[in-house]
Write a protein that holds these residues in place. Structure first.
Motif: not given
Ligand SMILES: C[S+](C)CC[C@H](N)C(=O)O
Ligand SMILES: N[C@@H](CCS)C(=O)O
Ligand SMILES: [Zn+2]
Length: 312
Positions: A234-237, A280-284
């Motif tokens: 998620i962070l990469a995307i 996952w939600r917090k990550a975006g």
């Protein structure tokens, strides 16, 4: 760009953001379709895999979609993942049949699944993404062209290009959406087996950038990938997209394509799966569901965890 296509692009781009706003900032995607068909007794050892049930047991597909809606899914994905023109022709069909549309009792999106060329090969190639030099961008566009048109004609809300294993296929989908002037928005969902790249080894960031630059794409993310890899992905995307991020991981088990079975009994339990969701939600991620080996119980648990949704 003419006025008409400008309007289409703008209504496409707002479909998902409007839907997410209405749903309170986040939405739930359904879980493994094939997994549930199997647990109801379907034998999917067939080149068409889950799409075999479109012919042999449509009532089961209906039942599984309803189970996921009852479990709290806001978006359900059709049984067309491995439904290809070539696959049906090999069964002796010529041209016919489409997907029915479920009655909506609340805002629900129906996403028409498009599995990769590797899925059609029915040898697990969607987990390698290695198609060899003979398969070019044009081959892939031609392979998917008619099936995408057929799915569009059946009137889904979205097209879900899922388990996309390499950059070439992402490029083929993006060009196809433009060339065929597809008026239905799409999502691109990649898979990874190292938490870094997509399964072929192509850069996830480059794959996500293709999705980002296609106006018809309204969400980008990851599916059918072990839960432990999702946070980093998620962070990469997020580095390269402004579009809503979707994730629907598998249970973490391993698919053995030679015996067509999930072999490791080391999958993440529903409780553990759900314990990841807030991170996952917090990550975006704003769209969360499950893929292979997840069930309506997984989705119910995700739905409960996400019931105090807030805009991201
Ligand atoms: C997502 S995998 C489990 C789908 C099945 C594969 N394409 C096959 O037919 O074996
Ligand atoms: N929509 C498909 C995904 C396979 S990776 C399914 O749930 O069966
Ligand atoms: Zn899957």
């Amino acid at each position: 760009m003419g006025q008409h296509s400008a309007e289409t692009a703008s209504s496409s781009s707002s479909l998902m953001t409007d839907f997410l706003r209405q749903a309170g900032g986040a939405a739930v995607i359904d879980g493994g379709l094939a997994t549930e068909l199997e647990s109801h007794g379907a034998d999917l050892n067939d080149p068409l895999w889950s799409a075999k049930c479109l012919l042999s047991s449509p009532h089961l597909i209906h039942r599984v979609h309803l189970d996921y809606l009852e479990a709290g899914a806001d978006i359900i994905i059709t049984a067309s993942y491995q439904a290809t023109i070539q696959g049906f022709v090999a069964k002796g069909f010529s041209k016919e049949e489409g997907d029915g549309k479920i009655l909506k009792h609340r805002p629900i999106l129906v996403a028409a699944s498009v599995g990769s060329y590797g899925a059609y090969l029915a040898d697990g190639s969607e987990y390698s993404g290695n198609y060899g030099d003979a398969i070019t961008l044009e081959t892939l566009k031609d392979f998917h062209r008619r099936r995408v048109q057929v799915l569009v004609e059946s009137g889904p809300d979205l097209i879900a290009f899922e388990t996309v294993p390499n950059k070439l296929e992402a490029q083929a989908y993006a060009e196809l959406l433009e060339e065929e002037d597809i008026r239905i928005p799409a999502w691109f969902s990649f898979n990874s087996k190292d938490g870094n790249n997509v399964v072929s080894g192509d850069s996830l960031v480059e794959c996500a950038s293709i999705a980002e630059s296609c106006k018809k794409v309204v969400a980008v993310g990851i599916n059918c990938t072990p839960p432990r890899f999702i946070h980093g992905l998620i962070l990469a995307i997020k580095k390269v997209t402004t579009k809503p991020i979707l994730i629907y991981p598998n249970s973490g088990e391993f698919y053995d394509a030679t015996i067509k079975e999930w072999v490791q009994n080391t999958g993440v339990s529903d409780e553990d799966f759900v314990s990841y969701v807030n991170n996952w939600r917090k990550a975006g991620a704003s769209l969360v569901g499950g893929c292979c080996r997840t069930t309506p119980n997984t989705i119910r648990a995700i739905y409960r965890t996400m019931s105090n949704r807030s805009p991201v």
